[in-house]
Motif scaffolding. Structure first.
Motif, PDB file in Angstrom:
ATOM      1  N   THR A 111       0.823  -1.204   0.000  1.00  0.00           N
ATOM      2  CA  THR A 111       0.000   0.000   0.000  1.00  0.00           C
ATOM      3  C   THR A 111       0.857   1.253   0.000  1.00  0.00           C
ATOM      4  OG1 THR A 111      -1.783  -1.136   1.148  1.00  0.00           O
ATOM      5  CG2 THR A 111      -1.791   1.271   1.261  1.00  0.00           C
ATOM      6  N   GLU A 112       1.836   1.309   0.879  1.00  0.00           N
ATOM      7  CA  GLU A 112       2.713   2.481   0.967  1.00  0.00           C
ATOM      8  C   GLU A 112       3.503   2.687  -0.321  1.00  0.00           C
ATOM      9  OE1 GLU A 112       2.811   4.772   3.411  1.00  0.00           O
ATOM     10  OE2 GLU A 112       1.164   3.648   4.312  1.00  0.00           O
ATOM     11  N   PHE A 113       4.077   1.608  -0.831  1.00  0.00           N
ATOM     12  CA  PHE A 113       4.895   1.713  -2.033  1.00  0.00           C
ATOM     13  C   PHE A 113       4.054   2.094  -3.252  1.00  0.00           C
ATOM     14  CE2 PHE A 113       8.621  -1.255  -0.622  1.00  0.00           C
ATOM     15  CZ  PHE A 113       8.915  -0.387   0.408  1.00  0.00           C
ATOM     16  N   GLN A 114       2.851   1.528  -3.369  1.00  0.00           N
ATOM     17  CA  GLN A 114       1.986   1.884  -4.499  1.00  0.00           C
ATOM     18  C   GLN A 114       1.592   3.356  -4.436  1.00  0.00           C
ATOM     19  OE1 GLN A 114      -1.269  -0.904  -4.512  1.00  0.00           O
ATOM     20  NE2 GLN A 114       0.049  -2.621  -5.062  1.00  0.00           N
ATOM     21  N   ASP A 115       1.287   3.856  -3.248  1.00  0.00           N
ATOM     22  CA  ASP A 115       0.963   5.283  -3.098  1.00  0.00           C
ATOM     23  C   ASP A 115       2.155   6.154  -3.490  1.00  0.00           C
ATOM     24  OD1 ASP A 115      -1.565   4.607  -2.221  1.00  0.00           O
ATOM     25  OD2 ASP A 115      -1.178   5.110  -0.114  1.00  0.00           O
ATOM     26  N   ALA A 116       3.343   5.773  -3.051  1.00  0.00           N
ATOM     27  CA  ALA A 116       4.550   6.537  -3.380  1.00  0.00           C
ATOM     28  C   ALA A 116       4.821   6.502  -4.884  1.00  0.00           C
ATOM     29  CB  ALA A 116       5.742   5.989  -2.603  1.00  0.00           C
ATOM     30  N   GLU A 117       4.648   5.360  -5.508  1.00  0.00           N
ATOM     31  CA  GLU A 117       4.869   5.243  -6.954  1.00  0.00           C
ATOM     32  C   GLU A 117       3.858   6.070  -7.741  1.00  0.00           C
ATOM     33  OE1 GLU A 117       4.893   0.988  -7.089  1.00  0.00           O
ATOM     34  OE2 GLU A 117       7.064   0.898  -6.755  1.00  0.00           O
ATOM     35  N   ARG A 118       2.602   6.071  -7.294  1.00  0.00           N
ATOM     36  CA  ARG A 118       1.583   6.912  -7.958  1.00  0.00           C
ATOM     37  C   ARG A 118       1.938   8.390  -7.831  1.00  0.00           C
ATOM     38  NH1 ARG A 118      -2.030   2.923  -6.393  1.00  0.00           N
ATOM     39  NH2 ARG A 118      -2.438   3.882  -4.393  1.00  0.00           N
ATOM     40  N   ALA A 119       2.427   8.791  -6.673  1.00  0.00           N
ATOM     41  CA  ALA A 119       2.827  10.190  -6.469  1.00  0.00           C
ATOM     42  C   ALA A 119       3.991  10.554  -7.380  1.00  0.00           C
ATOM     43  CB  ALA A 119       3.194  10.433  -5.002  1.00  0.00           C
TER      44      ALA A 119
END
Length: 148
Positions: A111-119
């Motif tokens: 979840t954290e990594f996907q949010d960071a990648e989207r950002a």
């Protein structure tokens, strides 16, 4: 997999091509600007061509040019053309289900990594090659004025 230098090389090459506009540049000329190997540059340019960002022509006056206007190419376009997989590496092996941290960590990090990648993708999508070229030319003007 993680982020490699391919994105930086691709963005540099695209900005250089934008700088010279209609003039075709050889992979050797682009490699000179990068202080890199023309073979590496050709590989990256091939990926950019496959993504529809550059054109190549063969022959004596051949070379590489942009396939789109610099204002229509984002840093994310370059990134997506040359990078495979997620930016942030996940666990290589499943964690222990017997551990209270281990049994939850993969899902939490996903979840954290996907949010960071989207950002990151959103941020790179806001900057165009035209914008970078403008910044390069502005810095060149400032450098020239200091040298006088």
């Amino acid at each position: 997999m993680g982020l490699s230098s391919r994105s930086a090389v691709a963005i540099h090459a695209l900005t250089l091509l934008a700088r010279w506009g209609e003039k075709s540049l050889t992979s050797a000329e682009i490699a000179d600007s990068l202080a890199s190997n023309p073979v590496l540059v050709r590989r990256i340019l091939g990926s950019l061509r496959d993504a529809g960002l550059v054109w190549s022509t063969e022959g004596r006056h051949g070379g590489w040019t942009l396939a789109r206007a610099p204002r229509e190419i984002t840093l994310h376009d370059a990134y997506a053309a040359v990078e495979a997989g997620p930016v942030l590496s996940r666990h290589a092996h499943p964690a222990s289900e017997a551990c209270e941290v281990g049994r939850h960590m993969q899902a939490l990090l996903d979840t954290e990594f996907q949010d960071a990648e989207r950002a990151m993708e959103e941020r790179l999508g806001r900057t165009t090659i035209a914008h970078l070229l403008h910044q390069v030319l502005e810095r060149e003007r400032e450098l020239a004025s200091r040298e006088r």
